[in-house]
Design an enzyme around this catalytic site. Sequence first.
Site, mmCIF file in Angstrom:
data_model
loop_
_atom_site.group_PDB
_atom_site.id
_atom_site.type_symbol
_atom_site.label_atom_id
_atom_site.label_comp_id
_atom_site.label_asym_id
_atom_site.label_seq_id
_atom_site.Cartn_x
_atom_site.Cartn_y
_atom_site.Cartn_z
ATOM 1 N N LYS A 53 0.724 -1.218 -0.119
ATOM 2 C CA LYS A 53 -0.018 -0.091 0.135
ATOM 3 C C LYS A 53 0.843 1.315 -0.032
ATOM 4 C CE LYS A 53 -3.096 -2.422 3.031
ATOM 5 N NZ LYS A 53 -3.522 -2.366 4.417
ATOM 6 N N GLY A 54 2.128 1.254 0.316
ATOM 7 C CA GLY A 54 2.967 2.306 0.967
ATOM 8 C C GLY A 54 3.071 3.188 -0.310
ATOM 9 N N GLU A 109 8.188 2.799 -6.075
ATOM 10 C CA GLU A 109 8.340 2.067 -4.669
ATOM 11 C C GLU A 109 8.500 3.418 -3.594
ATOM 12 O OE1 GLU A 109 7.870 0.147 -2.649
ATOM 13 O OE2 GLU A 109 8.803 -2.072 -3.214
ATOM 14 N N ASP A 110 7.838 3.257 -2.427
ATOM 15 C CA ASP A 110 7.974 4.122 -1.406
ATOM 16 C C ASP A 110 9.498 3.996 -0.577
ATOM 17 O OD1 ASP A 110 7.511 1.339 -0.029
ATOM 18 O OD2 ASP A 110 6.139 2.031 0.993
ATOM 19 N N ASP A 113 14.550 -1.206 1.271
ATOM 20 C CA ASP A 113 15.158 -1.652 2.474
ATOM 21 C C ASP A 113 16.039 -2.850 2.247
ATOM 22 O OD1 ASP A 113 16.022 -2.124 5.061
ATOM 23 O OD2 ASP A 113 14.000 -2.374 5.874
ATOM 24 N N LYS A 141 17.323 2.826 1.990
ATOM 25 C CA LYS A 141 18.121 2.971 3.176
ATOM 26 C C LYS A 141 19.520 2.718 3.066
ATOM 27 C CE LYS A 141 14.375 1.526 6.350
ATOM 28 N NZ LYS A 141 13.907 0.700 7.433
ATOM 29 N N PHE A 162 13.912 2.462 11.133
ATOM 30 C CA PHE A 162 12.526 2.236 10.747
ATOM 31 C C PHE A 162 11.802 3.606 10.723
ATOM 32 C CE2 PHE A 162 8.040 1.019 10.839
ATOM 33 C CZ PHE A 162 8.109 -0.052 10.031
ATOM 34 N N ASP A 169 3.876 2.850 6.917
ATOM 35 C CA ASP A 169 3.011 2.704 8.000
ATOM 36 C C ASP A 169 4.083 2.029 8.947
ATOM 37 O OD1 ASP A 169 2.991 -0.057 6.632
ATOM 38 O OD2 ASP A 169 1.760 -0.620 8.295
ATOM 39 N N ARG A 175 0.476 6.635 7.754
ATOM 40 C CA ARG A 175 0.517 6.379 6.309
ATOM 41 C C ARG A 175 0.338 7.983 5.918
ATOM 42 N NH1 ARG A 175 1.257 1.403 4.005
ATOM 43 N NH2 ARG A 175 0.152 -0.300 4.894
HETATM 44 P P1 IMP Z 1 12.448 -4.630 1.403
HETATM 45 O O1 IMP Z 1 12.183 -5.734 0.669
HETATM 46 O O2 IMP Z 1 13.212 -5.097 2.648
HETATM 47 O O3 IMP Z 1 13.279 -3.586 0.441
HETATM 48 O O4 IMP Z 1 11.179 -3.662 2.050
HETATM 49 C C1 IMP Z 1 9.956 -3.908 1.407
HETATM 50 C C2 IMP Z 1 9.033 -3.190 2.036
HETATM 51 O O5 IMP Z 1 8.960 -3.121 3.523
HETATM 52 C C3 IMP Z 1 8.770 -1.727 1.566
HETATM 53 O O6 IMP Z 1 8.130 -1.583 0.452
HETATM 54 C C4 IMP Z 1 7.834 -1.288 2.810
HETATM 55 O O7 IMP Z 1 6.756 -1.649 2.610
HETATM 56 C C5 IMP Z 1 8.233 -2.086 4.037
HETATM 57 N N1 IMP Z 1 9.538 -1.331 4.663
HETATM 58 C C6 IMP Z 1 10.835 -1.079 4.693
HETATM 59 N N2 IMP Z 1 11.421 -0.282 5.478
HETATM 60 C C7 IMP Z 1 10.289 0.335 6.092
HETATM 61 C C8 IMP Z 1 10.482 1.450 6.668
HETATM 62 O O8 IMP Z 1 11.333 1.953 7.519
HETATM 63 N N3 IMP Z 1 9.106 1.772 7.270
HETATM 64 C C9 IMP Z 1 7.956 1.253 7.058
HETATM 65 N N4 IMP Z 1 7.669 0.227 6.060
HETATM 66 C C10 IMP Z 1 9.150 -0.079 5.688
HETATM 67 MG MG MG Z 2 4.401 -1.883 5.279
#
Ligand code: IMP
Ligand code: MG
Length: 191
Positions: A53-54, A109-110, A113, A141, A162, A169, A175
């Site tokens: 949703k982000g 993408e929001d 990470d 990040k 975070f 969220d 959000r």
């Molecule tokens: P990744 O697969 O670790 O790159 O992260 C994927 C998803 O995790 C992102 O699209 C976000 O929805 C969520 N996410 C990662 N880091 C954060 C954060 O700091 N706050 C909130 N959601 C996060």
């Molecule tokens: Mg999330």
Amino acid sequence: MTSTLSAYVEAYEPDIQKVLISSEEIQAKLEEMGERITSDYAGRSLLLVGVLKGAFVVMADLARYIRLPLEFDFMAVSSYGAATKTSGVVRILKDLDHDLEGRDVLLVEDIVDSGLTLKYLLKNLAGRKPASLEVAALLRKEGLQMVPLDIRYTGFDIPPEFVVGYGLDYAERFRNLPYVATLKPEAYGEA
Ligand code: IMP
Ligand code: MG
């Protein structure tokens, strides 16, 4: 009186530790990204794919800085739930409505990470034979990417903390904050 975009949500205030990126900084950056996208894709039309949703907030604002014909689609993938660490498991909960073949696709993408979600999505979408496939991410990040990824448009590099707000969220809250912030340790206890 401040503008709507810099307004805050009173009920969230006790949980906010620090504002990392202000609403004004986010908007200025998105405008810059939108201008780059507009010139990079001049004369073409784009399909923006948002990861729910982000990404719905960044998608809405970024789209209005792109001066090209646009179409929109969304995917939902499994995320952290109420936890704050990545599981490494990606599941498609809602697939696209559009056929990607021959389309210029920009994945929005929001936050990136670990990069695991993005890596999976890029592989999945590339298999659908788009004419081009690039990524725009508002936040990345620093130091935590477990997989090397080619992100064409990046907004901000942030420390490996975070964060919430601007679509992001914690347990589905925050959000609608117009800025990106960290939470106080106590805020994590209540979910
Ligand atoms: P990744 O697969 O670790 O790159 O992260 C994927 C998803 O995790 C992102 O699209 C976000 O929805 C969520 N996410 C990662 N880091 C954060 C954060 O700091 N706050 C909130 N959601 C996060
Ligand atoms: Mg999330």
